[in-house]
Write a protein that holds these residues in place. Structure first.
Motif, PDB file in Angstrom:
ATOM      1  N   GLY A 132       8.543  -8.444  11.371  1.00 46.97           N
ATOM      2  CA  GLY A 132       9.848  -7.806  11.626  1.00 46.97           C
ATOM      3  C   GLY A 132       9.788  -6.295  11.509  1.00 46.97           C
ATOM      4  N   GLY A 133       8.659  -5.757  11.074  1.00 45.27           N
ATOM      5  CA  GLY A 133       8.520  -4.300  10.978  1.00 45.27           C
ATOM      6  C   GLY A 133       9.647  -3.685  10.174  1.00 45.27           C
ATOM      7  N   TRP A 134      10.200  -2.607  10.718  1.00 45.90           N
ATOM      8  CA  TRP A 134      11.231  -1.876   9.964  1.00 45.90           C
ATOM      9  C   TRP A 134      12.546  -2.641   9.840  1.00 45.90           C
ATOM     10  CZ3 TRP A 134      10.371   2.044   6.800  1.00 45.90           C
ATOM     11  CH2 TRP A 134       9.186   2.760   6.961  1.00 45.90           C
ATOM     12  N   THR A 135      12.684  -3.745  10.570  1.00 45.96           N
ATOM     13  CA  THR A 135      13.935  -4.513  10.411  1.00 45.96           C
ATOM     14  C   THR A 135      13.897  -5.388   9.163  1.00 45.96           C
ATOM     15  OG1 THR A 135      13.205  -6.440  11.670  1.00 45.96           O
ATOM     16  CG2 THR A 135      14.233  -4.652  12.926  1.00 45.96           C
ATOM     17  N   SER A 136      12.716  -5.514   8.562  1.00 44.68           N
ATOM     18  CA  SER A 136      12.583  -6.428   7.428  1.00 44.68           C
ATOM     19  C   SER A 136      12.450  -5.651   6.114  1.00 44.68           C
ATOM     20  CB  SER A 136      11.335  -7.292   7.652  1.00 44.68           C
ATOM     21  OG  SER A 136      10.921  -7.844   6.444  1.00 44.68           O
ATOM     22  N   TYR A 137      13.158  -6.104   5.111  1.00 48.06           N
ATOM     23  CA  TYR A 137      13.099  -5.434   3.805  1.00 48.06           C
ATOM     24  C   TYR A 137      11.672  -5.452   3.245  1.00 48.06           C
ATOM     25  CZ  TYR A 137      13.972  -4.517  -1.154  1.00 48.06           C
ATOM     26  OH  TYR A 137      13.922  -4.015  -2.426  1.00 48.06           O
ATOM     27  N   SER A 138      10.852  -6.414   3.690  1.00 46.94           N
ATOM     28  CA  SER A 138       9.479  -6.480   3.167  1.00 46.94           C
ATOM     29  C   SER A 138       8.676  -5.223   3.523  1.00 46.94           C
ATOM     30  CB  SER A 138       8.765  -7.730   3.689  1.00 46.94           C
ATOM     31  OG  SER A 138       8.616  -7.629   5.085  1.00 46.94           O
ATOM     32  N   ASN A 140       9.424  -2.293   2.970  1.00 43.01           N
ATOM     33  CA  ASN A 140       9.536  -1.287   1.909  1.00 43.01           C
ATOM     34  C   ASN A 140       8.427  -1.415   0.874  1.00 43.01           C
ATOM     35  OD1 ASN A 140      12.740  -1.435   2.824  1.00 43.01           O
ATOM     36  ND2 ASN A 140      11.930   0.580   2.368  1.00 43.01           N
ATOM     37  N   ALA A 141       8.118  -2.633   0.477  1.00 38.95           N
ATOM     38  CA  ALA A 141       7.033  -2.810  -0.484  1.00 38.95           C
ATOM     39  C   ALA A 141       5.705  -2.389   0.147  1.00 38.95           C
ATOM     40  CB  ALA A 141       6.971  -4.277  -0.932  1.00 38.95           C
ATOM     41  N   ASP A 142       5.529  -2.740   1.417  1.00 40.95           N
ATOM     42  CA  ASP A 142       4.280  -2.387   2.106  1.00 40.95           C
ATOM     43  C   ASP A 142       4.149  -0.864   2.256  1.00 40.95           C
ATOM     44  OD1 ASP A 142       3.918  -5.108   2.313  1.00 40.95           O
ATOM     45  OD2 ASP A 142       4.743  -5.218   4.339  1.00 40.95           O
ATOM     46  N   PHE A 143       5.253  -0.232   2.620  1.00 39.29           N
ATOM     47  CA  PHE A 143       5.225   1.233   2.766  1.00 39.29           C
ATOM     48  C   PHE A 143       4.871   1.867   1.424  1.00 39.29           C
ATOM     49  CE2 PHE A 143       7.390   5.443   2.841  1.00 39.29           C
ATOM     50  CZ  PHE A 143       6.664   6.013   3.873  1.00 39.29           C
ATOM     51  N   ASN A 144       5.454   1.350   0.364  1.00 40.10           N
ATOM     52  CA  ASN A 144       5.186   1.936  -0.951  1.00 40.10           C
ATOM     53  C   ASN A 144       3.711   1.778  -1.344  1.00 40.10           C
ATOM     54  OD1 ASN A 144       7.824   2.634  -0.944  1.00 40.10           O
ATOM     55  ND2 ASN A 144       8.480   1.216  -2.543  1.00 40.10           N
ATOM     56  N   GLU A 145       3.123   0.658  -0.956  1.00 43.78           N
ATOM     57  CA  GLU A 145       1.683   0.463  -1.240  1.00 43.78           C
ATOM     58  C   GLU A 145       0.862   1.525  -0.490  1.00 43.78           C
ATOM     59  OE1 GLU A 145       0.243  -3.566  -0.573  1.00 43.78           O
ATOM     60  OE2 GLU A 145      -1.790  -2.819  -0.190  1.00 43.78           O
ATOM     61  N   PHE A 146       1.235   1.757   0.755  1.00 41.31           N
ATOM     62  CA  PHE A 146       0.545   2.773   1.576  1.00 41.31           C
ATOM     63  C   PHE A 146       0.715   4.172   0.965  1.00 41.31           C
ATOM     64  CE2 PHE A 146       1.560   5.659   5.330  1.00 41.31           C
ATOM     65  CZ  PHE A 146       0.243   6.002   5.621  1.00 41.31           C
ATOM     66  N   ALA A 200      12.853   3.879   2.378  1.00 39.90           N
ATOM     67  CA  ALA A 200      11.444   4.290   2.366  1.00 39.90           C
ATOM     68  C   ALA A 200      11.294   5.793   2.146  1.00 39.90           C
ATOM     69  CB  ALA A 200      10.771   3.887   3.686  1.00 39.90           C
ATOM     70  N   GLN A 201      12.165   6.588   2.788  1.00 40.96           N
ATOM     71  CA  GLN A 201      11.977   8.042   2.645  1.00 40.96           C
ATOM     72  C   GLN A 201      12.176   8.474   1.191  1.00 40.96           C
ATOM     73  OE1 GLN A 201      14.576   9.749   5.657  1.00 40.96           O
ATOM     74  NE2 GLN A 201      16.432   9.419   4.473  1.00 40.96           N
ATOM     75  N   ALA A 202      13.137   7.846   0.523  1.00 40.20           N
ATOM     76  CA  ALA A 202      13.383   8.228  -0.878  1.00 40.20           C
ATOM     77  C   ALA A 202      12.343   7.608  -1.818  1.00 40.20           C
ATOM     78  CB  ALA A 202      14.792   7.809  -1.286  1.00 40.20           C
ATOM     79  N   ASP A 203      12.000   6.343  -1.592  1.00 43.55           N
ATOM     80  CA  ASP A 203      10.947   5.712  -2.412  1.00 43.55           C
ATOM     81  C   ASP A 203       9.652   6.515  -2.308  1.00 43.55           C
ATOM     82  OD1 ASP A 203      12.396   3.554  -3.333  1.00 43.55           O
ATOM     83  OD2 ASP A 203      11.299   2.028  -2.184  1.00 43.55           O
ATOM     84  N   GLY A 204       9.312   6.915  -1.080  1.00 40.68           N
ATOM     85  CA  GLY A 204       8.088   7.687  -0.861  1.00 40.68           C
ATOM     86  C   GLY A 204       8.109   8.962  -1.681  1.00 40.68           C
ATOM     87  N   GLY A 205       9.257   9.639  -1.681  1.00 41.33           N
ATOM     88  CA  GLY A 205       9.397  10.858  -2.478  1.00 41.33           C
ATOM     89  C   GLY A 205       9.132  10.591  -3.955  1.00 41.33           C
ATOM     90  N   ARG A 206       9.705   9.500  -4.449  1.00 41.75           N
ATOM     91  CA  ARG A 206       9.521   9.191  -5.887  1.00 41.75           C
ATOM     92  C   ARG A 206       8.058   8.886  -6.216  1.00 41.75           C
ATOM     93  NH1 ARG A 206      14.806   7.430  -5.337  1.00 41.75           N
ATOM     94  NH2 ARG A 206      14.116   5.634  -4.137  1.00 41.75           N
TER      95      ARG A 206
END
Ligand code: BGC
Length: 445
Positions: A132-138, A140-146, A200-206
């Protein structure tokens, strides 16, 4: 106007993005991104062009960074391809990809060029699109791992970070209109992607703040002055809705203001009523800088036949206004106006222009590209920026789009934005007259 008029500390740079320049798209351990897959679909990219080789930056990065230096820029902005270092989007790490970015960063530092690293410039790993890419809440966890991997791997060398490139760009073109990867359509997909990108943009910042000491953390937003076609109430309201969508949708939650529902009530249904809104406290982050990317203004007219937004763009060509090869109006005053609009947010610490530039129908003749239109474009836009700066707007840097002609997404290799010409058959680079113009502009005392 001289570069020195902007102050000795002003940062001048050029911007690029991984999928547009690197090539080696499916080799050296890289997993496919949504752009590799999308470009293979018939009719999605003009002339069937594909980012497989692009500018071959993967092999030629040393020469290309040398060009950044020759042109006199202090900053090189590039992005990390998520699927080059995490081929499946998560889990398994591709060491060759990790080393590639070490090499690029080291090459910048050896040349006294400051790397500005974008984490996400539109090339989601294809493996994550399947979920689902960006349509899926999952996502966010993947982006944070990256982000965590990038921060831990490069954080001792890279201090300047851009979390996301133009969230409105990839969510609208890729998830609402279907003209960019992954080619999804509709408002449901779009607003789901909006919410997850905002988290994602805010999580990435943190994550960067916690992992990278002395980090300078920003994120970028596309912006366009929205000009009502007439002063009629219907056109004024249509322009206001487009402004909410194109200029305010991502920055306001990042600044802790929530989505601009007060100025466009329909947004309420798609944002604060959406399941992702339960994470609303995660959508805010205190960015050190906000990157603005401007290419054109939009003239907007009310149109009852357009669902939901009820607005329509009156193209520059139909208004007989000067425009680029993309059909985008050339209007430096609108650059000044949109800078002032963003500068009015009280809680932005500083602004950088992280992209601005233009495509023209350049011709390489006897090893020269005489691109006077681009020189005129840059000089008028820089004057507009200087005016805003002199009026007190805290603009600390400017990055031209882009170093060299590259894979311009759905336009393929036809739209040329570079200061340097790329021959896509031979990978020969030729500095255009606009590149030499920049060089002399940056050299002047
Ligand atoms: C994007 C670039 C793109 C440029 C010109 C920006 O929206 O960040 O990747 O090449 O516009 O279209």
């Amino acid at each position: 106007m001289k570069a020195a008029d902007f102050g000795a500390d002003f940062l001048w740079g050029v911007a690029t993005a991984a999928a547009q320049i690197e090539g080696a798209a499916t080799t050296h351990g890289k997993g496919p991104s949504i752009w590799d897959t999308f470009a293979k679909r018939t009719g999605k990219v003009k002339k069937g062009h594909h980012p497989e080789i692009a500018c071959n930056f993967y092999q030629q990065y040393k020469d290309d960074i040398a060009l950044v230096k020759i042109l006199g820029f202090k900053v090189f902005r590039f992005s990390i391809s998520w699927s080059r270092i995490l081929p499946l989007g998560k889990g398994l790490v591709n060491e060759e990809g990790i080393n590639f970015y070490h090499n690029v960063i080291d090459e910048c530092l050896a040349n006294e060029i400051i790397p500005y690293v974008t984490l996400y410039h539109w090339d989601l790993p294809e493996a994550l699109a399947k979920n689902g890419g960006w349509t899926s809440y999952s996502v966010n966890a993947d982006f944070n791992e990256f982000v965590m991997l990038c921060a831990k791997t490069y954080g001792n060398k890279v201090k300047n970070w851009i979390v996301i490139n133009e969230p409105f760009g990839f969510t609208s073109l890729g998830y609402m209109l279907g003209v960019h990867a992954p080619g999804e359509t509709g408002l449901t997909n779009f607003f789901a992607a909006v919410q997850h990108a905002t988290i994602a943009q805010a999580d990435g910042g943190r994550i960067l703040r916690s992992e990278v000491s002395h980090a300078n953390i920003g994120t970028t937003f596309s912006c366009s002055e929205i000009i009502p076609y007439t002063q009629n109430a219907a056109d004024l309201l249509a322009a206001k809705r487009v402004d909410c969508l194109m200029n305010r949708l991502f920055i306001e939650p990042a600044l802790g203001m929530g989505f601009p529902t007060a100025d466009w009530d329909v947004l309420e249904k798609f944002t604060v009523s959406h399941s992702a809104w339960r994470h609303k406290e995660r959508m805010t982050f205190d960015f050190d800088f906000i990157g603005l990317q401007n290419y054109f203004p939009l003239v907007i007219k009310f149109n009852a036949f357009i669902p939901v937004i009820q607005a329509w763009e009156v193209k520059a060509k139909n208004r007989k206004k000067a425009h680029t090869a993309m059909g985008w109006e050339i209007n430096a005053d609108s650059f000044y106006n949109i800078i002032k609009q963003f500068a009015a947010y009280p809680n932005i610490k500083n602004l950088m222009i992280t992209e601005n530039g233009a495509a023209f129908n350049d011709k390489l003749i006897d090893n020269y590209v005489q691109d006077n239109e681009r020189i005129d474009y840059f000089s008028s836009y820089l004057k507009a920026m200087l005016k805003a700066k002199n009026e007190g707007v805290n603009i600390t840097g400017y990055m031209a789009w882009t170093l060299m002609d590259n894979f311009e997404w759905a336009e393929g290799y036809q739209a040329r934005f570079g200061l340097v010409h790329t021959d896509f058959k031979t990978q020969q680079r030729t500095i255009k007259d606009s590149g030499y113009w920049w060089k002399s502009f940056l050299e002047q005392e």
